[in-house]
Write an enzyme that holds these catalytic residues in place. Sequence first.
Site, short mmCIF file in Angstrom:
data_model
loop_
_atom_site.label_atom_id
_atom_site.label_comp_id
_atom_site.label_asym_id
_atom_site.label_seq_id
_atom_site.Cartn_x
_atom_site.Cartn_y
_atom_site.Cartn_z
N ASP A 88 0.81 -1.21 0.00
CA ASP A 88 0.00 0.00 0.00
C ASP A 88 0.85 1.27 0.00
O ASP A 88 1.35 1.69 1.04
CB ASP A 88 -0.93 -0.02 1.22
CG ASP A 88 -1.95 1.10 1.19
OD1 ASP A 88 -2.10 1.73 0.12
OD2 ASP A 88 -2.61 1.35 2.21
N ASP A 297 -1.69 5.16 -5.69
CA ASP A 297 -2.00 4.33 -4.54
C ASP A 297 -2.15 2.87 -4.97
O ASP A 297 -3.12 2.50 -5.62
CB ASP A 297 -3.29 4.84 -3.89
CG ASP A 297 -3.59 4.13 -2.58
OD1 ASP A 297 -2.86 3.20 -2.21
OD2 ASP A 297 -4.57 4.52 -1.92
#
Length: 420
Positions: A88, A297
């Site tokens: 992440d 992201d």
Amino acid sequence: MAYDLFHVVIIIFLVFLPLHFSPIKANTDVSFSINLIRKTSPKLFPQRLRGLSAMSGTPQSPTGAYLGHYLMELSIGTPPFKIYGIADTGSDLTWTQCVPCNNCYKQLNPMFDPQKSSSYSNISCDSNLCHELDTGVCSPQKQCNYTYAYASGSITQGVLAQETVTLTSTTGTNILLKGIMFGCGHNNTGGFNDHEMGIIGLGGGPVSLISQIGSSFGGKMFSQCLVPFHTDVSVYSKMSFGKGSEVSGEGVVSTPLVAKEDKTPYFVTLLGISVGNNYLHYNGSSETVEKGNMFLDSGTPPTILPTQFYDPVVAEMKNQVAMEPIVDDPDLGFQLCYQTKKNLHGPILTAHFEGADVTLEPIQTFISPKDGVFCLGFTNTSSDVGIYGNFAQSNYLIGFDLEAQVVSFKPRDCTKNTES
Ligand SMILES: *[C@@H]1O[C@H](CO)[C@@H](O)[C@H](O)[C@H]1NC(C)=O
Ligand SMILES: *[C@@H]1O[C@H](CO)[C@@H](O)[C@H](O)[C@H]1NC(C)=O
Ligand SMILES: *[C@@H]1O[C@H](CO)[C@@H](O)[C@H](O)[C@H]1NC(C)=O
Ligand SMILES: *[C@@H]1O[C@H](CO)[C@@H](O)[C@H](O)[C@H]1NC(C)=O
Ligand SMILES: *[C@@H]1O[C@H](CO)[C@@H](O)[C@H](O)[C@H]1NC(C)=O
């Protein structure tokens, strides 16, 4: 199976937008009491490399796709214990489910047990490390308890600890990183599936794995190559850290990273998107393009655009796909979907980042939430800041060079990257 998949796609949708991204937070119906304000303290994590020589090669972590997320392998503890956490780049804290578990979600693999590791240590609440995470509080035993929340409502709670992380290098050498701060999660809730053992925080904030590694491997940089969405979980690519992870050569395009007060997200500037040959200018609340209007992201599947920009992109897409879209099926989780037995023929999209044109084939823009259905993997937000999600990042070798402050893209078949 396909039905399950589409449910999971919807559930995980916003899970990994970290809490600090407040405009998205405002769109969810979950209320938050935790405020993550980032601070910078570059000297916090000194070099902790042991026995690294020039011959050690570039450290790497295998990373595979599973239900819209990318699971990255990391070994923690002594002896090393493998965890598979969601890679992440949109959050900082690395955490894994730990025993004893007060309240954990179902996980297929055994959970990390601190008592079985000789290198585990709790972080004391007197330590500066505890206060790096603004939610660190003192327990009666003087441990540093943390709470870390994501915009979807997923929350992990536990104690902050330090461990030895083992990475394997390109030459097969094991590289030990001592004293890496992570969260031992004893109470974890949210839309996680049973393959996910936690999250690997690869953002730019001070507690992220990237910041903790710093320039230990000859340069503060890393690269990823995400395999396409439906790739079998046994096919993986590698995340590389430090020198040797540079993305260079023919076909490389680069765009500047934009520094903002929030250090976690990797902000870049998107000038516009072309659908086929039709250029559409980025349109936030003001029509002038703000620097850093998007961030990359790897924990968010769709690309999320401000509504006033998203609407014309969707309209132009409809124009150029020679098929009637499925009308209003909210279960699909996406607004623009098509039904076809064959592969979808759609236009090539070009994301025009400042200085870098990144082209996207239909396989990078349309995802298939169930058999025979293809949906544009974009969605919208009332925020001015968009997200360049992981579908759109697939099949590109993407390098984050945090010293030169640039992100570089190079087209690549990430499934052909599996030599181990
Ligand atoms: C677990 O965390 C939730 C909030 O995420 C909290 O409401 C609950 O009381 C906690 N449970 C335990 C056993 O600590
Ligand atoms: C960490 O803290 C927990 C809870 O206080 C304790 O049970 C455990 O023994 C501690 N571990 C170490 C290695 O000090
Ligand atoms: C600290 O965390 C431990 C483990 O999750 C939990 O048992 C304890 O109740 C927490 N204490 C406080 C003060 O939050
Ligand atoms: C940008 O969005 C605003 C608000 O929806 C709209 O009025 C304006 O025409 C848009 N500009 C362009 C160039 O599309
Ligand atoms: C997203 O777009 C749809 C269609 O344009 C609109 O109805 C909805 O309000 C938008 N959502 C947000 C959060 O802006």
